[in-house]
Motif scaffolding. Structure first.
Motif, PDB file in Angstrom:
ATOM      1  N   ASN A  75       0.857  -1.175   0.000  1.00 29.14           N
ATOM      2  CA  ASN A  75       0.000   0.000   0.000  1.00 29.14           C
ATOM      3  C   ASN A  75       0.902   1.236   0.000  1.00 29.14           C
ATOM      4  O   ASN A  75       2.139   1.119  -0.074  1.00 29.14           O
ATOM      5  N   ARG A  76       0.301   2.387   0.095  1.00 31.24           N
ATOM      6  CA  ARG A  76       1.107   3.619   0.043  1.00 31.24           C
ATOM      7  C   ARG A  76       2.160   3.643   1.139  1.00 31.24           C
ATOM      8  O   ARG A  76       3.329   4.000   0.892  1.00 31.24           O
ATOM      9  N   ALA A  77       1.781   3.249   2.346  1.00 27.74           N
ATOM     10  CA  ALA A  77       2.720   3.297   3.468  1.00 27.74           C
ATOM     11  C   ALA A  77       3.895   2.353   3.262  1.00 27.74           C
ATOM     12  O   ALA A  77       5.052   2.712   3.546  1.00 27.74           O
ATOM     13  N   THR A  78       3.636   1.133   2.769  1.00 29.62           N
ATOM     14  CA  THR A  78       4.750   0.197   2.565  1.00 29.62           C
ATOM     15  C   THR A  78       5.675   0.677   1.455  1.00 29.62           C
ATOM     16  O   THR A  78       6.898   0.502   1.528  1.00 29.62           O
ATOM     17  N   VAL A  79       5.098   1.288   0.420  1.00 27.81           N
ATOM     18  CA  VAL A  79       5.921   1.821  -0.673  1.00 27.81           C
ATOM     19  C   VAL A  79       6.844   2.913  -0.147  1.00 27.81           C
ATOM     20  O   VAL A  79       8.068   2.912  -0.396  1.00 27.81           O
ATOM     21  N   GLU A  80       6.281   3.859   0.596  1.00 26.78           N
ATOM     22  CA  GLU A  80       7.075   4.988   1.066  1.00 26.78           C
ATOM     23  C   GLU A  80       8.095   4.574   2.128  1.00 26.78           C
ATOM     24  O   GLU A  80       9.145   5.207   2.251  1.00 26.78           O
ATOM     25  N   ALA A  81       7.804   3.478   2.843  1.00 25.38           N
ATOM     26  CA  ALA A  81       8.779   2.966   3.821  1.00 25.38           C
ATOM     27  C   ALA A  81       9.905   2.189   3.152  1.00 25.38           C
ATOM     28  O   ALA A  81      11.052   2.217   3.621  1.00 25.38           O
ATOM     29  N   ALA A  82       9.599   1.507   2.064  1.00 25.01           N
ATOM     30  CA  ALA A  82      10.605   0.665   1.401  1.00 25.01           C
ATOM     31  C   ALA A  82      11.505   1.451   0.455  1.00 25.01           C
ATOM     32  O   ALA A  82      12.621   1.003   0.153  1.00 25.01           O
ATOM     33  N   LEU A  83      11.059   2.584  -0.022  1.00 29.39           N
ATOM     34  CA  LEU A  83      11.848   3.320  -1.004  1.00 29.39           C
ATOM     35  C   LEU A  83      13.219   3.774  -0.489  1.00 29.39           C
ATOM     36  O   LEU A  83      14.218   3.629  -1.215  1.00 29.39           O
ATOM     37  N   PRO A  84      13.341   4.319   0.719  1.00 27.76           N
ATOM     38  CA  PRO A  84      14.683   4.759   1.145  1.00 27.76           C
ATOM     39  C   PRO A  84      15.736   3.639   1.137  1.00 27.76           C
ATOM     40  O   PRO A  84      16.794   3.818   0.517  1.00 27.76           O
ATOM     41  N   PRO A  85      15.477   2.472   1.775  1.00 22.22           N
ATOM     42  CA  PRO A  85      16.524   1.446   1.731  1.00 22.22           C
ATOM     43  C   PRO A  85      16.739   0.853   0.340  1.00 22.22           C
ATOM     44  O   PRO A  85      17.874   0.513  -0.027  1.00 22.22           O
ATOM     45  N   LEU A  86      15.679   0.730  -0.455  1.00 22.29           N
ATOM     46  CA  LEU A  86      15.839   0.129  -1.776  1.00 22.29           C
ATOM     47  C   LEU A  86      16.481   1.094  -2.774  1.00 22.29           C
ATOM     48  O   LEU A  86      17.326   0.693  -3.586  1.00 22.29           O
ATOM     49  N   SER A  87      16.103   2.361  -2.713  1.00 22.08           N
ATOM     50  CA  SER A  87      16.653   3.325  -3.676  1.00 22.08           C
ATOM     51  C   SER A  87      18.141   3.550  -3.464  1.00 22.08           C
ATOM     52  O   SER A  87      18.840   3.997  -4.384  1.00 22.08           O
ATOM     53  N   ALA A  88      18.643   3.229  -2.281  1.00 22.98           N
ATOM     54  CA  ALA A  88      20.079   3.380  -2.013  1.00 22.98           C
ATOM     55  C   ALA A  88      20.926   2.488  -2.912  1.00 22.98           C
ATOM     56  O   ALA A  88      22.135   2.705  -3.048  1.00 22.98           O
ATOM     57  N   HIS A  89      20.306   1.479  -3.533  1.00 23.59           N
ATOM     58  CA  HIS A  89      21.050   0.557  -4.390  1.00 23.59           C
ATOM     59  C   HIS A  89      21.073   1.001  -5.854  1.00 23.59           C
ATOM     60  O   HIS A  89      21.685   0.324  -6.685  1.00 23.59           O
ATOM     61  N   LEU A  90      20.420   2.104  -6.155  1.00 24.82           N
ATOM     62  CA  LEU A  90      20.353   2.563  -7.545  1.00 24.82           C
ATOM     63  C   LEU A  90      21.565   3.461  -7.819  1.00 24.82           C
ATOM     64  O   LEU A  90      21.576   4.645  -7.492  1.00 24.82           O
ATOM     65  N   HIS A  91      22.619   2.863  -8.380  1.00 27.04           N
ATOM     66  CA  HIS A  91      23.871   3.582  -8.665  1.00 27.04           C
ATOM     67  C   HIS A  91      24.136   3.599 -10.168  1.00 27.04           C
ATOM     68  O   HIS A  91      23.859   4.577 -10.836  1.00 27.04           O
ATOM     69  N   ASP A  92      24.690   2.505 -10.671  1.00 27.25           N
ATOM     70  CA  ASP A  92      24.987   2.384 -12.094  1.00 27.25           C
ATOM     71  C   ASP A  92      23.755   1.836 -12.804  1.00 27.25           C
ATOM     72  O   ASP A  92      23.398   0.670 -12.634  1.00 27.25           O
TER      73      ASP A  92
END
Length: 340
Positions: free
Chosen positions: A53-70
């Protein structure tokens, strides 16, 4: 290099009903990945059936987006996302994978489908969904859709009125191709009883008639069904495809639940290897999310990509529709732009 996101609540033109629920509001989170002078974009379209849901998406984005480099190292991104959350959050993974792919495509000056080496053949015609409502409203939806040039209707069932619904819609749209989606709402006995009705109404295929975990029931139904059975809720990721091949004729691939376009591509190839047909489907999504599926749709036998067409406030534009026929974008990236 920066990753940012924002959430918008999108609204359907009318309440969208399936066997489980009826909703009019759909929170969708849009990811922007700035890298090397280009910005790749993705969309997270969470679905409560898959634990999001919206809350799980917004909670998961910070740790997951940290892996977006190359953005070019797709395998490393997939591995990092899976390590962080081995299970769950597929729509967030999808948004990040979409953003990485578009960044690469923009850098290369190619549409994503061409970057991935996919076929340029025409996208199959999409169905248009007739959602569950009162019978006169469903009849109105069907007449309006066919008047607008939609020749394939996907009928949502899973009610105590399924027979009159189907018979009424067949009468309302006698020339339309009908597909039925019960969204896992039928029992085994209901499904068997409905087969004759489906055949009499000229239904092309039957999607997810039984509960997701009931593969034995689907296999039993498949043996007596005159129609192909398509797995949706029973499909979780590509590792589940071999078991599904013993119970279904086809799989419905939705990038938001599989974790992204590359994951859908892997799943399609696994399904083909096992002799299954492929449908490319969608959630209620903006034209950004739908465009990613359009880029993959040359892989499909059937297409159900009407999610953005059902919206009253789609924030993106650029996909060209003629009735249910969408043109694959030729511009670099996903080929859509934010509305002014």
């Amino acid at each position: 290099m920066t990753v940012s996101w924002n959430t918008r609540v999108l609204h359907t033109k009318s309440p969208f009903g399936i066997a489980r629920w009826t909703h009019s509001e759909y929170p969708r989170t849009f990811v922007h990945f700035e890298h090397g002078g280009v910005t790749g974009r993705g969309e997270a379209a969470p679905n409560a059936f898959y634990g999001e849901n919206r809350a799980t998406v917004e909670a998961a984005l910070p740790p997951l987006s940290a892996h977006l480099h190359d953005p070019w190292d797709w395998e490393a991104l997939e591995a990092a996302l899976s390590r962080t959350f081995p299970h769950g959050h597929p729509s967030v993974k999808c948004a990040l994978e979409m953003a990485a792919l578009e960044a690469c495509a923009l850098e290369a000056g190619l549409p994503v489908w061409k970057l991935l080496g996919l076929s340029s053949k025409a996208v199959p015609e999409s169905s248009y969904t007739i959602s569950i409502a009162e019978l006169p409203e469903m009849e109105r939806q069907a007449r309006e859709a066919t008047a607008q040039g939609y020749r394939i209707l996907k009928v949502k069932l899973g009610t105590d009125r399924d027979v009159p619904i189907l018979e009424t819609l067949r009468a309302a749209a006698p020339q339309a191709t009908l597909r039925v989606d019960a969204n896992a709402a039928w029992t085994r006995s209901q499904a068997k009883r409905m087969l004759a009705v489906l055949e009499a109404c000229g239904v092309e295929l039957l999607e997810q008639p039984l509960p997701a975990a009931d593969l034995e029931g689907h296999a039993e139904l498949r043996r007596v069904s005159p129609l192909p059975l398509v797995a949706d809720e029973s499909l979780h990721d590509r590792s589940t495809v071999p078991a599904l091949a013993r119970a279904f004729d086809a799989v419905n691939l939705k990038i938001a639940k599989l974790g992204g376009p590359l994951q859908a591509l892997h799943t399609a190839r696994t399904a083909r290897a096992l002799g299954m047909n492929v449908m490319i489907g969608c959630m209620i999504e903006s034209s950004l999310g739908i465009s990613a599926s359009v880029h993959l749709a040359g892989l499909a036998d059937w297409v159900d990509l009407d999610g953005a067409l059902l919206l009253a406030d789609d924030p993106y534009e650029g996909l060209e529709w003629q009735g249910g026929q969408v043109t694959r974008p030729t511009q670099a990236g996903w080929g859509v732009r934010e509305r002014a």
